[in-house]
Design an enzyme around this catalytic site. Sequence first.
Site, PDB file in Angstrom:
ATOM      1  N   ARG A  28       0.870  -1.178   0.000  1.00 27.35           N
ATOM      2  CA  ARG A  28       0.000   0.000   0.000  1.00 27.35           C
ATOM      3  C   ARG A  28       0.896   1.212   0.000  1.00 27.35           C
ATOM      4  O   ARG A  28       1.673   1.438   0.936  1.00 27.35           O
ATOM      5  CB  ARG A  28      -0.912   0.001   1.224  1.00 27.35           C
ATOM      6  CG  ARG A  28      -1.578   1.347   1.457  1.00 27.35           C
ATOM      7  CD  ARG A  28      -2.633   1.323   2.516  1.00 27.35           C
ATOM      8  NE  ARG A  28      -3.834   0.651   2.036  1.00 27.35           N
ATOM      9  CZ  ARG A  28      -5.035   0.740   2.623  1.00 27.35           C
ATOM     10  NH1 ARG A  28      -5.196   1.460   3.700  1.00 27.35           N
ATOM     11  NH2 ARG A  28      -6.068   0.120   2.118  1.00 27.35           N
ATOM     12  N   HIS A  49      -7.653   0.719  -6.263  1.00 24.72           N
ATOM     13  CA  HIS A  49      -7.830  -0.106  -5.056  1.00 24.72           C
ATOM     14  C   HIS A  49      -8.542  -1.409  -5.480  1.00 24.72           C
ATOM     15  O   HIS A  49      -9.705  -1.644  -5.118  1.00 24.72           O
ATOM     16  CB  HIS A  49      -8.638   0.670  -4.007  1.00 24.72           C
ATOM     17  CG  HIS A  49      -8.509   0.132  -2.617  1.00 24.72           C
ATOM     18  ND1 HIS A  49      -7.780  -1.005  -2.301  1.00 24.72           N
ATOM     19  CD2 HIS A  49      -9.040   0.574  -1.423  1.00 24.72           C
ATOM     20  CE1 HIS A  49      -7.861  -1.227  -1.004  1.00 24.72           C
ATOM     21  NE2 HIS A  49      -8.613  -0.289  -0.454  1.00 24.72           N
ATOM     22  N   GLN A  56     -10.219  -3.870  -2.840  1.00 23.53           N
ATOM     23  CA  GLN A  56     -11.496  -3.392  -2.320  1.00 23.53           C
ATOM     24  C   GLN A  56     -12.621  -3.681  -3.316  1.00 23.53           C
ATOM     25  O   GLN A  56     -13.696  -4.161  -2.937  1.00 23.53           O
ATOM     26  CB  GLN A  56     -11.416  -1.879  -2.047  1.00 23.53           C
ATOM     27  CG  GLN A  56     -12.711  -1.280  -1.539  1.00 23.53           C
ATOM     28  CD  GLN A  56     -13.094  -1.806  -0.164  1.00 23.53           C
ATOM     29  OE1 GLN A  56     -12.326  -1.700   0.779  1.00 23.53           O
ATOM     30  NE2 GLN A  56     -14.284  -2.367  -0.034  1.00 23.53           N
ATOM     31  N   ASP A  90     -17.209   7.146  -0.651  1.00 22.64           N
ATOM     32  CA  ASP A  90     -15.887   7.062  -0.014  1.00 22.64           C
ATOM     33  C   ASP A  90     -15.617   8.429   0.615  1.00 22.64           C
ATOM     34  O   ASP A  90     -16.292   9.420   0.286  1.00 22.64           O
ATOM     35  CB  ASP A  90     -14.826   6.734  -1.091  1.00 22.64           C
ATOM     36  CG  ASP A  90     -13.437   6.503  -0.512  1.00 22.64           C
ATOM     37  OD1 ASP A  90     -13.306   6.334   0.713  1.00 22.64           O
ATOM     38  OD2 ASP A  90     -12.468   6.510  -1.303  1.00 22.64           O
ATOM     39  N   CYS A  97     -16.475   1.818   1.346  1.00 26.09           N
ATOM     40  CA  CYS A  97     -15.242   1.048   1.541  1.00 26.09           C
ATOM     41  C   CYS A  97     -14.676   1.244   2.947  1.00 26.09           C
ATOM     42  O   CYS A  97     -13.837   0.441   3.384  1.00 26.09           O
ATOM     43  CB  CYS A  97     -14.218   1.417   0.473  1.00 26.09           C
ATOM     44  SG  CYS A  97     -13.931   3.179   0.332  1.00 26.09           S
ATOM     45  N   ARG A 117     -13.501  -8.397   2.103  1.00 29.51           N
ATOM     46  CA  ARG A 117     -12.083  -8.140   1.793  1.00 29.51           C
ATOM     47  C   ARG A 117     -11.266  -9.403   2.069  1.00 29.51           C
ATOM     48  O   ARG A 117     -10.378  -9.775   1.304  1.00 29.51           O
ATOM     49  CB  ARG A 117     -11.544  -6.980   2.657  1.00 29.51           C
ATOM     50  CG  ARG A 117     -12.103  -5.606   2.330  1.00 29.51           C
ATOM     51  CD  ARG A 117     -11.612  -5.104   0.982  1.00 29.51           C
ATOM     52  NE  ARG A 117     -10.161  -5.052   0.893  1.00 29.51           N
ATOM     53  CZ  ARG A 117      -9.402  -4.042   1.322  1.00 29.51           C
ATOM     54  NH1 ARG A 117      -9.969  -2.981   1.849  1.00 29.51           N
ATOM     55  NH2 ARG A 117      -8.086  -4.073   1.180  1.00 29.51           N
TER      56      ARG A 117
HETATM   57  N1   CP Z   1     -11.122   0.233   2.717  1.00 32.51           N
HETATM   58  C1   CP Z   1      -9.831   0.116   3.150  1.00 32.51           C
HETATM   59  O1   CP Z   1      -8.900  -0.102   2.375  1.00 32.51           O
HETATM   60  O2   CP Z   1      -9.713   0.185   4.500  1.00 32.51           O
HETATM   61  P1   CP Z   1      -8.319   0.434   5.266  1.00 32.51           P
HETATM   62  O3   CP Z   1      -7.772   1.754   4.773  1.00 32.51           O
HETATM   63  O4   CP Z   1      -8.669   0.436   6.720  1.00 32.51           O
HETATM   64  O5   CP Z   1      -7.387  -0.693   4.907  1.00 32.51           O
END
Ligand code: CP
Length: 320
Positions: A117, A144, A147, A239, A279, A307
Site C-alpha cells: 500500500r 484499489h 477493495q 468514499d 469502503c 475483503r
Molecule cells: N477500505 C480500506 O482499504 O480500508 P483500510 O484503509 O482500513 O485498509
Amino acid sequence: MATSVDTRQLPTHMKGRDFLTFLEYSPQELQELLSLAAHLKKLKRSRTPHRLLEGRSVAMYFEKPSNRTRVSFEVGISDLGAHPFMLRKEEINLGIRETIADTARTLARYVDCVMIRTFAQKDVEELAEWSSVPVINGLTDDYHPCQVLADLLTVQERFGEFKGRKLTYLGDGNNMANSLMLGCAMVGMDVTIASPSGYQPRPDIVEKARTLAKESGATVAVSDDIKAAVKDASVLYTDVWASMGQEAEAEARKQIFKDYQVNAANMALALPEAIVLHCLPAHRGEEITADVLEKFADVIFEQAENRLHAQKAVMAAIIP
Ligand code: CP
C-alpha cells in the site's frame, strides 16, 4: 497439503501473476476469482481448513494507515497456511534507502508474494516489474482493486446478477472511482460516477473502462448530475472526500462535495431494493449520513468482511 479442499477445483493459470489494477485479468478470470472467493468464504464460515499456501510467506508493506487491509490480509494469509509479516515504511523506505528494483529482487529471495500500500501506482508497477514473485496492490492513489473485488462479491451475494444493475458512486473521482469503473465494466454492471467538475476520474481510466464495457455490454458514465446518476441505481457507493494524503484539503473538500452526500433524499431516487456500500473508514455527516450508514450497516460490514475472502482468492490463485 493440510487441507480438505479439492485442489482440482482451483484455478492454476493465474499463478505467478501480479494483481495491480484488474487490467492484468480477463473478465472470465475476474469471475473465477469471485467464484473462488465465494468458495473460500463458505470454507471459512464452516471452519473447514483450507491451507492452500502451506509453507509460503507473504510480506505486507504499508506507507499509509490501514485497518481492513492490514487485518484482512494478515488473517487471510494465516488461514491459507502461509506466514504473514509486516514491513514498515521506516524499515523499507521504498525507493529511498535503495532502488525499488533492489528492494524487489531482495524480497523475492525471501517471500512468495508482496502486498503493498503506497501512494504512486508507478512505484507498485516498478516493484512488480523487478519482482519474481507476485505483487498485490493494497491501494495506491490511482487504484484499489482488492477493495473492488470485495465490493463485487458483495453485490453478487445481494443481487445474484450484475447485468441490468447500476452502481452509482457519489463523490471524489479517486482510486475507488477508478477501480469501480474497471471492475463494474468487466462484470457487465452499469456504473455512473457522479463527481463535481475538476474532481472527476482521469479520462484515460474512463476510456479503459468504456473499452471493457463495450465487451460486457455495460455502460460507464461520468456526470455532475446527481439526481440522474442516482435514479434507478441498485447500489449507491461512497468514499471519504479527502483521501489519505489529502488531509490539508479536508475543509475545502467538505464544501466542494457537500451535495454529493449519500443521504435519505438521494436514496429515495434509487431503486427500492437499493443497497449502500462504503469502503470505510466512514465520516458520518460528510460523505454519508449516520442514519443511512446504520440502516445499511449489515451490508457495509459484510462488504468489509468480504475483503478477507476476496484477497484470499487472489493469493490462492496467484501465489505459486
Ligand atoms: N477500505 C480500506 O482499504 O480500508 P483500510 O484503509 O482500513 O485498509
